[in-house]
Design a protein around this motif. Sequence first.
Motif, PDB file in Angstrom:
ATOM      1  N   GLY A 204       0.894  -1.284   0.074  1.00 29.79           N
ATOM      2  CA  GLY A 204       0.240  -0.058   0.377  1.00 29.79           C
ATOM      3  C   GLY A 204       0.601   1.420   0.347  1.00 29.79           C
ATOM      4  O   GLY A 204       2.300   1.217   0.233  1.00 29.79           O
ATOM      5  N   ALA A 205       0.231   2.436  -0.918  1.00 28.41           N
ATOM      6  CA  ALA A 205       0.775   3.608  -0.212  1.00 28.41           C
ATOM      7  C   ALA A 205       1.182   4.347   0.945  1.00 28.41           C
ATOM      8  O   ALA A 205       2.661   4.754   0.302  1.00 28.41           O
ATOM      9  N   GLY A 206       0.806   4.057   1.988  1.00 29.66           N
ATOM     10  CA  GLY A 206       1.329   3.984   3.665  1.00 29.66           C
ATOM     11  C   GLY A 206      -0.050   5.604   2.997  1.00 29.66           C
ATOM     12  O   GLY A 206      -0.766   6.095   2.809  1.00 29.66           O
ATOM     13  N   LYS A 207       0.527   6.405   4.607  1.00 24.82           N
ATOM     14  CA  LYS A 207      -0.046   7.567   5.050  1.00 24.82           C
ATOM     15  C   LYS A 207       0.724   8.113   5.386  1.00 24.82           C
ATOM     16  O   LYS A 207       2.102   8.115   4.698  1.00 24.82           O
ATOM     17  N   GLU A 208       0.286   9.390   4.973  1.00 25.63           N
ATOM     18  CA  GLU A 208       1.139  10.868   5.219  1.00 25.63           C
ATOM     19  C   GLU A 208       1.679  10.650   5.971  1.00 25.63           C
ATOM     20  O   GLU A 208       0.150  11.185   7.367  1.00 25.63           O
ATOM     21  N   ASP A 209       2.156  11.559   6.478  1.00 27.83           N
ATOM     22  CA  ASP A 209       3.412  12.043   7.756  1.00 27.83           C
ATOM     23  C   ASP A 209       3.102  13.334   7.495  1.00 27.83           C
ATOM     24  O   ASP A 209       4.236  13.555   6.698  1.00 27.83           O
ATOM     25  N   PRO A 210       2.911  13.974   8.220  1.00 28.66           N
ATOM     26  CA  PRO A 210       2.888  15.692   8.326  1.00 28.66           C
ATOM     27  C   PRO A 210       4.069  16.318   8.530  1.00 28.66           C
ATOM     28  O   PRO A 210       5.108  17.155   7.805  1.00 28.66           O
ATOM     29  N   PHE A 211       5.012  15.528   9.907  1.00 30.75           N
ATOM     30  CA  PHE A 211       6.116  15.454  10.142  1.00 30.75           C
ATOM     31  C   PHE A 211       7.618  15.034   9.478  1.00 30.75           C
ATOM     32  O   PHE A 211       8.549  14.563  10.037  1.00 30.75           O
ATOM     33  N   GLY A 212       7.078  14.081   8.567  1.00 29.56           N
ATOM     34  CA  GLY A 212       8.068  13.395   8.056  1.00 29.56           C
ATOM     35  C   GLY A 212       9.348  13.175   7.475  1.00 29.56           C
ATOM     36  O   GLY A 212      10.352  12.913   7.306  1.00 29.56           O
ATOM     37  N   THR A 213       9.551  14.363   6.366  1.00 32.49           N
ATOM     38  CA  THR A 213       9.793  15.628   5.378  1.00 32.49           C
ATOM     39  C   THR A 213      11.267  15.680   7.325  1.00 32.49           C
ATOM     40  O   THR A 213      12.087  15.900   6.871  1.00 32.49           O
ATOM     41  N   TRP A 214      10.660  16.183   8.079  1.00 32.91           N
ATOM     42  CA  TRP A 214      10.714  17.811   9.144  1.00 32.91           C
ATOM     43  C   TRP A 214      11.504  16.583   9.965  1.00 32.91           C
ATOM     44  O   TRP A 214      13.225  16.509   9.943  1.00 32.91           O
ATOM     45  N   ASP A 215      11.246  15.273   9.437  1.00 35.34           N
ATOM     46  CA  ASP A 215      11.886  14.689  10.422  1.00 35.34           C
ATOM     47  C   ASP A 215      13.376  13.836   9.698  1.00 35.34           C
ATOM     48  O   ASP A 215      14.677  13.874  10.508  1.00 35.34           O
ATOM     49  N   ALA A 216      13.387  13.480   8.621  1.00 30.32           N
ATOM     50  CA  ALA A 216      13.922  13.288   7.633  1.00 30.32           C
ATOM     51  C   ALA A 216      15.491  14.502   8.000  1.00 30.32           C
ATOM     52  O   ALA A 216      16.667  14.336   7.746  1.00 30.32           O
ATOM     53  N   TRP A 217      14.902  15.672   7.639  1.00 31.50           N
ATOM     54  CA  TRP A 217      15.793  17.131   7.157  1.00 31.50           C
ATOM     55  C   TRP A 217      16.507  16.853   8.702  1.00 31.50           C
ATOM     56  O   TRP A 217      17.778  17.426   8.975  1.00 31.50           O
ATOM     57  N   ASN A 218      16.014  16.454   9.982  1.00 33.67           N
ATOM     58  CA  ASN A 218      16.740  16.642  11.235  1.00 33.67           C
ATOM     59  C   ASN A 218      17.928  15.572  11.222  1.00 33.67           C
ATOM     60  O   ASN A 218      18.779  16.299  11.991  1.00 33.67           O
ATOM     61  N   ILE A 219      17.576  14.184  11.217  1.00 30.35           N
ATOM     62  CA  ILE A 219      18.249  13.159  10.638  1.00 30.35           C
ATOM     63  C   ILE A 219      19.540  14.450  10.188  1.00 30.35           C
ATOM     64  O   ILE A 219      20.683  14.025  10.264  1.00 30.35           O
ATOM     65  N   ILE A 220      19.644  14.478   8.996  1.00 29.75           N
ATOM     66  CA  ILE A 220      20.632  15.000   8.027  1.00 29.75           C
ATOM     67  C   ILE A 220      21.628  15.934   8.869  1.00 29.75           C
ATOM     68  O   ILE A 220      22.683  15.878   8.661  1.00 29.75           O
ATOM     69  N   ARG A 221      20.637  17.475   9.202  1.00 33.29           N
ATOM     70  CA  ARG A 221      21.387  18.193  10.193  1.00 33.29           C
ATOM     71  C   ARG A 221      22.421  17.702  10.841  1.00 33.29           C
ATOM     72  O   ARG A 221      22.667  18.593  11.363  1.00 33.29           O
TER      73      ARG A 221
END
Length: 802
Positions: A204-221
């Motif tokens: 399945g496509a999964g659910k939209e995560d409102p803070f998902g991309t921010w979470d990825a950014w936080n890991i990167i920085r």
Amino acid sequence: MANEIQFYIAQHETKRTVPVTTEVLQQALDLDYNMLTTPITTVEYRTSVLSRLSDRLAELDGEKTADEGLAPLIPPLKPSDTNLMPNELVSQLLVHSSTWIDLASPDPIIANVSRQVFNQEVAFAAFCGATNLVVQAPKLHHGSLHGAGVAQFARAVKEALTIGPYLTFHIMFPMTDDPATDSGEGFGHLSRFARSNYVETDEGAGKEDPFGTWDAWNIIRTICQYHVRLTVGLSLPRQLPSVHVQTRWFSEPLRILLIPGNAFIHNRKGQPVLPKPHQSLISRYMRLRIAPWVILSDVGPLPGFDILRDGLDVPRSPNDMTIDDPTPTEAAHLSSASAGIRTSTRVTNDPTPHLSYLRYFQRNQPPKPTIEQFGSGYQDYLQVPLQPLTDNLESITYEVFEKDPIKYEWYERAVAQGLRDWVAQGKSTSGPDRKPLVAVAGAGRGPLVTRALQASISTGVPISLWAVEKNPNAYVVLQHHNATIWNGAVTVVKTDMRAWKGPTLPDGTHAHVDILISELLGSFADNELSPECLDGVQHVLNPVHGISIPRSYSAYLTPIAAPKLHADIRAREPTDPTAPETPYVVMLHAFDYLSYTVASESSTSTAGEGKPASPSPSPESPSPHNSPIIPTAPLHPSIQPTVPPCWTFTHPLPATHLAHSALRRSGLPAGGTGGSTGGSGWNEHNARGSRMTFAVPERGVCHGLAAYFEAELYPGTELSTHPGTMAAKSGEMVSWFPMFFPLKTPMYLPAGSELQISMHRQTDDLKVWYEWFVEAFVEVGGTRLRIGTSALHSSKKNGCVL
């Protein structure tokens, strides 16, 4: 205009077919763009890479190996592989790396090839003199895997930061994590070549995560250690996410806003316009201290060179929002309030209607409020608080204080009401001439002295006035004012207020003071030793009916995300090891509250302009320890931060408190065994401690604690920097910034967690300092689990000297 908000706009085409030459760039500038984007490499380069990758994968024939050494070697760039060259154009270009690579791929060969391509592009862009590189955010979804390659992506970026030592990397993210849109770009995207044994089929496509991309950014920085050359870019969707997501991105180092063509809608006249929620978001984001660049993406290619700009008609109003076939959300924002706005003419010959709209939108931005203009240049600028007990302030510092349009008027109101009540209650006076004896303790250059005299005139209550000041330079100014402005109505005394014996009567004795006025408050209320100073001068206050202005003050705290402040403190640490344990005065700007409630829209309103403030001091000028505070501009008005009180100080103190303090200070056995933190403990009545619990609704990172205060000058007259009460109690007051108590190591908080803050005001015979400690908890199966703790922070090394 100096305060006009400038939009720096670039044009972007996902599939740019024309190489950027001097002629193309000049055409863009003539059309009123500021920059162009350009890929580093060409389609021919991608074809060459894909060919080598396909050949290697065919050789492997599906072998299940994780040996990255089996990846094909990508040869150096050839002239046909790039249209970028080192020349004068580069400074006006935003170069972007290939969007078809997959640095986060779970297939080691795809990741290896992607990293080779990325490093080659970074190295060549740096060689050409580019200064800004746009990098596509990591792909978060690989079949059933979600976010598994973010750390791998971050590792590649960290390596590339050393390859391009003068490049600023802008990582382009969508605002939210939507699996439906997180797909590879066409058949040429490398994610499509990942082998099946590394990528499991997603059911399945999964659910939209409102803070998902921010979470990825936080890991990167975090992996890149908050690198100063690492920033974030946002692509705006047609439907904006919740205000919580919007404010979170506001707190990050946002440098690019990408507005795709599909974010625009068309009004009844066929003009492209932005929905009102987008207008509001862009207006807020453009008020960042460093406004982000705007990229218009895929709104059509640059018009030909034969198109002229003369005589073009442009939209008259960005709020002309009537559109055909609106979505329900768009329809809700269509306002009939456009009556009275000039009717716009259908644009029939504008070659760049989207750009024309944005330029109109730029010109019609509301002017910055005077309070924001006052603090221009101080946003997120860390200042170590001064120590007025040990430091003599400069004249420029006093001058900034005196420009406050609210504080001194409120002080005058408090004094006037105190005088009226004095008369109404028939109180006796301490002086022989039946005039209330009034003293300003810590008079500075005399603004409170002037206000006290005005209060006397307005109420018709004559007073005898003393001004006490220890600063020898300010003492000269006070004497000058007494001779030229106050007509000798003031007795000026040069001494530390704690050593002053009180007004001297004609017979040589000392009288008590009836009203004692001071402005010793710091950004956390008590951080500039107002309690100790007022304790020390209380002996001159009439013990029966004396009035202290201020009467009481309370300190407040709340946890915040403030990545820029954390990065700045990290940069200070090599030369100042105490930097992570120093409380700072700072005009909080790019930050986000972590604990809050949401009010209904009907209960929110936009603050008015209010009174004008004086012009801003130059950021290069010496900055005051009580710097001006700006309301929390990044916040959506519906968000109400949780900011509870820590402790309160009241004046005057009960006489027994001061008697016990004097007994301890005497060293006599009856005084006790000494203080808990050393010394005799004579000041321990001014020690405080508090433990506060905060609910954290959404995931985030706590970088420190924001601190505020409220003060009651006199019943009915209050000052406040508290974000929830400032507008009502002392709106547009500009005398204080908040304080910021940093955390050495940022603390990640999952959604639904709980934060517990322990804050203490410590004291001994020599200093006053703060200690703070943070703990995080979650509830799992009915059990409260501690998931993280900070270090015990102490500002003792930089404590205020008594």
